[in-house]
Enzyme design. Structure first.
Site, PDB file in Angstrom:
ATOM      1  N   LYS A  38      -7.295   8.282 -18.469  1.00 27.75           N
ATOM      2  CA  LYS A  38      -7.071   8.272 -20.276  1.00 27.75           C
ATOM      3  C   LYS A  38      -6.202   8.628 -20.941  1.00 27.75           C
ATOM      4  O   LYS A  38      -5.645   7.515 -21.062  1.00 27.75           O
ATOM      5  CB  LYS A  38      -7.504  10.111 -19.632  1.00 27.75           C
ATOM      6  CG  LYS A  38      -9.473  10.003 -18.568  1.00 27.75           C
ATOM      7  CD  LYS A  38     -10.345   9.758 -19.113  1.00 27.75           C
ATOM      8  CE  LYS A  38     -11.685   9.727 -18.264  1.00 27.75           C
ATOM      9  NZ  LYS A  38     -11.230  10.119 -16.743  1.00 27.75           N
ATOM     10  N   ASP A  88      -6.674  20.361 -12.317  1.00 32.72           N
ATOM     11  CA  ASP A  88      -6.796  19.105 -13.645  1.00 32.72           C
ATOM     12  C   ASP A  88      -6.444  19.250 -14.574  1.00 32.72           C
ATOM     13  O   ASP A  88      -6.412  19.774 -15.860  1.00 32.72           O
ATOM     14  CB  ASP A  88      -8.117  18.722 -13.152  1.00 32.72           C
ATOM     15  CG  ASP A  88      -8.110  17.603 -14.444  1.00 32.72           C
ATOM     16  OD1 ASP A  88      -7.666  16.632 -14.034  1.00 32.72           O
ATOM     17  OD2 ASP A  88      -8.983  16.373 -13.378  1.00 32.72           O
ATOM     18  N   TYR A 106     -15.176  18.388 -14.418  1.00 34.48           N
ATOM     19  CA  TYR A 106     -16.126  17.026 -14.720  1.00 34.48           C
ATOM     20  C   TYR A 106     -17.024  16.520 -13.776  1.00 34.48           C
ATOM     21  O   TYR A 106     -16.736  17.121 -12.030  1.00 34.48           O
ATOM     22  CB  TYR A 106     -15.706  15.970 -14.541  1.00 34.48           C
ATOM     23  CG  TYR A 106     -15.419  14.585 -14.188  1.00 34.48           C
ATOM     24  CD1 TYR A 106     -16.201  13.519 -15.341  1.00 34.48           C
ATOM     25  CD2 TYR A 106     -14.684  13.699 -13.526  1.00 34.48           C
ATOM     26  CE1 TYR A 106     -16.474  12.425 -15.319  1.00 34.48           C
ATOM     27  CE2 TYR A 106     -15.551  12.426 -13.520  1.00 34.48           C
ATOM     28  CZ  TYR A 106     -16.676  11.700 -13.985  1.00 34.48           C
ATOM     29  OH  TYR A 106     -16.982   9.980 -14.080  1.00 34.48           O
ATOM     30  N   ARG A 116       0.784  -1.389   0.379  1.00 28.69           N
ATOM     31  CA  ARG A 116      -0.038   0.217   0.033  1.00 28.69           C
ATOM     32  C   ARG A 116       0.520   1.099  -0.030  1.00 28.69           C
ATOM     33  O   ARG A 116       0.537   2.075  -0.559  1.00 28.69           O
ATOM     34  CB  ARG A 116      -1.268   0.024   1.342  1.00 28.69           C
ATOM     35  CG  ARG A 116      -1.600   1.212   1.202  1.00 28.69           C
ATOM     36  CD  ARG A 116      -2.787   1.397   2.652  1.00 28.69           C
ATOM     37  NE  ARG A 116      -2.741   0.067   3.672  1.00 28.69           N
ATOM     38  CZ  ARG A 116      -2.451   0.885   4.447  1.00 28.69           C
ATOM     39  NH1 ARG A 116      -1.290   1.611   5.055  1.00 28.69           N
ATOM     40  NH2 ARG A 116      -1.775  -0.316   5.510  1.00 28.69           N
TER      41      ARG A 116
HETATM   42  O1  P1T Z   1     -12.897   8.570 -13.669  1.00 28.07           O
HETATM   43  P1  P1T Z   1     -12.045   9.093 -13.298  1.00 28.07           P
HETATM   44  O2  P1T Z   1     -10.359   8.294 -13.223  1.00 28.07           O
HETATM   45  O3  P1T Z   1     -12.373   8.439 -11.688  1.00 28.07           O
HETATM   46  O4  P1T Z   1     -11.631   9.976 -12.922  1.00 28.07           O
HETATM   47  C1  P1T Z   1     -12.013  11.392 -13.080  1.00 28.07           C
HETATM   48  C2  P1T Z   1     -11.593  12.571 -13.466  1.00 28.07           C
HETATM   49  C3  P1T Z   1     -11.363  14.057 -13.322  1.00 28.07           C
HETATM   50  N1  P1T Z   1     -10.680  15.022 -13.883  1.00 28.07           N
HETATM   51  C4  P1T Z   1     -10.818  14.284 -15.191  1.00 28.07           C
HETATM   52  C5  P1T Z   1     -11.015  15.828 -16.064  1.00 28.07           C
HETATM   53  C6  P1T Z   1     -12.216  13.524 -15.823  1.00 28.07           C
HETATM   54  O5  P1T Z   1     -12.569  14.078 -17.340  1.00 28.07           O
HETATM   55  C7  P1T Z   1     -12.210  12.491 -15.085  1.00 28.07           C
HETATM   56  C8  P1T Z   1     -13.463  11.485 -16.010  1.00 28.07           C
HETATM   57  N2  P1T Z   1     -14.381  11.510 -16.805  1.00 28.07           N
HETATM   58  C9  P1T Z   1     -14.606  10.648 -17.525  1.00 28.07           C
HETATM   59  C10 P1T Z   1     -14.760   9.568 -16.762  1.00 28.07           C
HETATM   60  C11 P1T Z   1     -14.725  11.387 -18.593  1.00 28.07           C
HETATM   61  O6  P1T Z   1     -16.060  10.725 -19.036  1.00 28.07           O
HETATM   62  O7  P1T Z   1     -15.631  13.089 -18.528  1.00 28.07           O
END
Ligand code: P1T
Length: 423
Positions: free
Chosen positions: A218, A193, A121, A69
């Site tokens: 992503k 972000d 988001y 962890r």
């Molecule tokens: O899904 P996750 O890995 O927890 O990420 C969250 C997140 C944070 N910041 C941005 C700019 C994001 O686009 C996202 C996740 N976004 C999507 C799942 C989407 O389809 O826009």
């Protein structure tokens, strides 16, 4: 790979400090940093260290790792590479983009206040509004490009400014250097972000941000096959607290996901160039199409912040949003019928995706909040993969009507939520 071998303390104090040669270019660092041949076996590719714990040589003496962890060699390799790509000192890998966001908000305490860019988001909005407000942290949403609004929202309790740029899904920008000047003067933590731009196109820490967060789900991993996140900083004090929370909360990614992210990031430079090439081609096609009311892409000269994008980014990214004439019905007709563009949440993978933010990614944001921002029912978001641009355009051409004489327009988007309005 960072080694925390010690005969005095346990490994819980290890830091993933980047010492890699920064003389190499981005594409080279993506392949080499944190990824030297495995010291135990010579394996060229960083192995998946699928273990929960590490055996001590004797009490107080380990080989650099103690409990997974806290640290895992596959994760450390990913962290070292990502820190290098953002030109930062430290990185903490996280289980998801949202857990990375939570790790950063854990820097704060009850009573603290955060200023947030208004079209973040939907999941970030939900995390802030439905989880952290319950712990006494308050959030005010502002237009990230409005520097006066940021200044006006600062209160004695304000500790942090949180921005996405470009934003999801409207591809709006904030001027990172200008915001950093405010946050530095007011001693606020500036968090960006950087999921949409990636460090290939934008490095916020170089422009004055204190912390960068990513959804590595992503572009960083790039193949739509993992969920992951990262927190990156060069600030020693902030890193100590972030590291403590990352370990104390324990929302860490497993070694296989780290391996996949590390495999994906090797081709980040190549992929981003292709994502962008396709985004340009599709944005220009959409701009000329009679079924389209508006196109949002910072690479287009029609984008209101095109100049700022050209100044602070090295490229414009691979996401394009557009508003189709005819609102929800017209949007449904498009997203339900493309063949190459798969109807799915997420973005940043090699396969193109299409999404309807109002009912999918941004559904957690109430209609009365999202509509004035521009997240209207006719809005469609396209994540351009790296397929052939002509095939992608043909897919859209097939589903977009040329005769739009009977369609209606979408709701106007000018109205904004006033600073400090309850959300
Ligand atoms: O899904 P996750 O890995 O927890 O990420 C969250 C997140 C944070 N910041 C941005 C700019 C994001 O686009 C996202 C996740 N976004 C999507 C799942 C989407 O389809 O826009």
């Amino acid at each position: 790979m960072t080694n925390c071998s010690t005969t005095q303390t346990d490994c819980t104090t290890q830091e993933t400090v980047v010492e890699a040669a920064r003389d190499y270019s981005f594409a080279t660092r993506a392949i080499h940093d944190g990824q030297e041949p495995d010291s135990a076996t010579g394996a060229l590719v960083t192995p998946i260290y699928q273990t929960s714990t590490f055996v001590l040589d004797e009490l107080g003496v380990n080989k650099g790792f103690q409990y997974a962890r806290t640290h895992n060699p596959t994760r450390s390799a990913l962290e070292e590479c990502l820190a290098s790509l953002e030109n930062a000192k430290y990185c903490l890998a996280s289980a998801s983009g949202l857990s990375a966001a939570a790790t950063v908000i854990n820097l704060l305490s009850a009573g603290d206040h955060v200023i947030v860019g208004e079209d973040v988001y939907g999941g970030v909005y939900r995390l802030f509004e439905r989880v952290f407000t319950r712990y006494g942290i308050t959030f005010t949403y502002i237009d990230g490009k409005d520097l006066d609004a940021i200044e006006a929202a600062i209160t004695p309790q304000t500790k942090m400014v949180w921005l996405e740029t470009p934003t999801n899904p409207l591809l709006r920008l904030a001027d990172l250097s200008a915001v950093a000047a405010i946050t530095k003067a007011r001693k606020l933590i500036f968090v960006v972000d950087n999921t949409f731009a990636t460090p290939y196109f934008q490095r916020p820490i170089e422009l004055g941000a204190d912390v960068v967060v990513h959804s590595t789900t992503k572009y960083i991993s790039g193949h739509s096959d993992i969920i992951g996140g990262a927190v990156i900083t060069s600030n020693d004090q902030l890193f100590e607290v972030l590291k403590f929370h990352n370990n104390a909360v324990g929302a860490v990614p497993g070694p296989f996901d780290c391996f996949l992210a590390l495999r994906g990031v090797k081709t980040l430079a190549l992929r981003m160039r292709e994502h962008e090439r396709n985004a340009f081609a599709v944005a220009r096609f959409l701009e000329a199409h009679p079924a389209i009311e508006a196109v949002h892409y910072p690479g287009l000269e029609s984008h209101p912040q095109h100049e700022l994008a050209s100044k602070q980014m090295k490229g414009y990214g691979g996401v394009v949003a557009c508003v189709v004439k005819g609102g929800l019905d017209a949007a449904k007709q498009v997203v339900n019928n493309t063949k190459l563009f798969q109807l799915a949440e997420s973005l940043g993978g090699v396969k193109s995706l299409i999404c309807h933010p109002a009912t999918m990614t941004h559904a957690p944001i109430p209609k009365e909040v999202r509509e004035p921002l521009g997240i209207v029912d006719g809005l469609i978001r396209l994540s351009l993969g790296i397929e052939d641009a002509n095939d992608l355009i043909a897919d859209l051409e097939r589903v977009l009507p040329r005769d739009t004489s009977k369609t209606t327009t979408n709701a106007p988007t000018e109205k904004r939520i006033p600073v400090g309005a309850a959300r």
